[in-house]
Motif scaffolding. Structure first.
Motif, PDB file in Angstrom:
ATOM      1  N   ALA A 128      37.744  36.708  52.233  1.00  0.00           N
ATOM      2  CA  ALA A 128      37.500  37.916  51.429  1.00  0.00           C
ATOM      3  C   ALA A 128      38.293  37.941  50.127  1.00  0.00           C
ATOM      4  O   ALA A 128      37.860  38.534  49.144  1.00  0.00           O
ATOM      5  CB  ALA A 128      37.798  39.163  52.261  1.00  0.00           C
ATOM      6  N   LYS A 129      39.453  37.274  50.098  1.00  0.00           N
ATOM      7  CA  LYS A 129      40.283  37.277  48.883  1.00  0.00           C
ATOM      8  C   LYS A 129      40.079  36.036  48.013  1.00  0.00           C
ATOM      9  O   LYS A 129      40.709  35.902  46.965  1.00  0.00           O
ATOM     10  CB  LYS A 129      41.756  37.419  49.255  1.00  0.00           C
ATOM     11  N   ALA A 131      38.790  33.728  45.242  1.00  0.00           N
ATOM     12  CA  ALA A 131      38.350  34.122  43.892  1.00  0.00           C
ATOM     13  C   ALA A 131      36.836  34.024  43.718  1.00  0.00           C
ATOM     14  O   ALA A 131      36.225  34.912  43.119  1.00  0.00           O
ATOM     15  CB  ALA A 131      39.062  33.277  42.840  1.00  0.00           C
ATOM     16  N   GLN A 134      34.732  37.070  44.645  1.00  0.00           N
ATOM     17  CA  GLN A 134      35.024  38.343  43.992  1.00  0.00           C
ATOM     18  C   GLN A 134      33.939  38.699  42.987  1.00  0.00           C
ATOM     19  O   GLN A 134      33.456  37.840  42.248  1.00  0.00           O
ATOM     20  CB  GLN A 134      36.386  38.291  43.285  1.00  0.00           C
ATOM     21  N   SER A 137      33.499  37.230  39.264  1.00  0.00           N
ATOM     22  CA  SER A 137      34.283  35.995  39.147  1.00  0.00           C
ATOM     23  C   SER A 137      33.445  34.904  38.491  1.00  0.00           C
ATOM     24  O   SER A 137      32.492  34.417  39.075  1.00  0.00           O
ATOM     25  CB  SER A 137      34.746  35.528  40.533  1.00  0.00           C
ATOM     26  N   GLN A 148      42.396  28.901  52.660  1.00  0.00           N
ATOM     27  CA  GLN A 148      40.995  28.976  52.228  1.00  0.00           C
ATOM     28  C   GLN A 148      40.350  27.598  52.253  1.00  0.00           C
ATOM     29  O   GLN A 148      39.202  27.443  52.685  1.00  0.00           O
ATOM     30  CB  GLN A 148      40.913  29.590  50.830  1.00  0.00           C
TER      31      GLN A 148
END
Length: 160
Positions: A128-129, A131, A134, A137, A148
């Motif tokens: 979810a975090k 990049a 997002q 992005s 990740q």
């Protein structure tokens, strides 16, 4: 001071330069030229080191996603296209004595057994975090955490 990122995601439009193009390049290596975003330039100039692993991501296509693995293959150096008046990446304001744009060489390491699509990435709560998932992005050079990295490899069916 935060630790230097050591894993990366590089985006390329497959009709411009695909992972297959990188795989077919001499020594499976090419310079990552034409980056004209200061944050992406700073990552290449200040943080990337030879041997850093890269997720190679196809963007602006029918099925965007991570298609291969690569690695940083050189220290940063000035992007020669900024000084080439015939290049679409020419920058008449860049001074050869103080170049504005830097790059690194990138080497293909392996094709993934399956593409890890943007939908796969967005559907994995542990990412979810990241990049690339997002909203808004668009950066072509992005840091990726080691956690990740491992999750993306898991989704691709790659051990380690």
């Amino acid at each position: 001071m935060p630790a230097r990122p050591t894993h990366w995601l590089l985006k390329s439009e497959p009709h411009v330069f695909s992972f297959d193009d990188l795989w077919s390049a001499k020594k499976r290596t090419t310079m990552w030229d034409g980056v004209r975003n200061y944050q992406a330039r700073n990552f290449m100039r200040d943080s990337m080191r030879p041997g850093d692993p890269i997720l190679y991501y196809h963007s602006s296509c029918d099925v965007p996603g991570v298609v291969g693995l690569a690695e940083v293959a050189s220290d940063p150096y000035p992007d020669p296209t900024q000084f080439d008046a015939s290049s679409k990446y020419h920058d008449s304001g860049s001074d050869p004595n103080d170049p504005r744009w830097m790059l690194v060489d990138v080497r293909a390491v392996r094709r993934l057994p399956r593409v890890v699509t943007l939908a796969d990435l967005k559907g994995e709560r542990r990412l979810a975090k990241m990049a690339v998932v997002q909203k808004g992005s668009r950066l072509s050079v992005q840091p990726v955490t080691e956690a990740q990295w491992r999750i993306v490899l898991e989704l691709a069916g790659v051990d380690g």
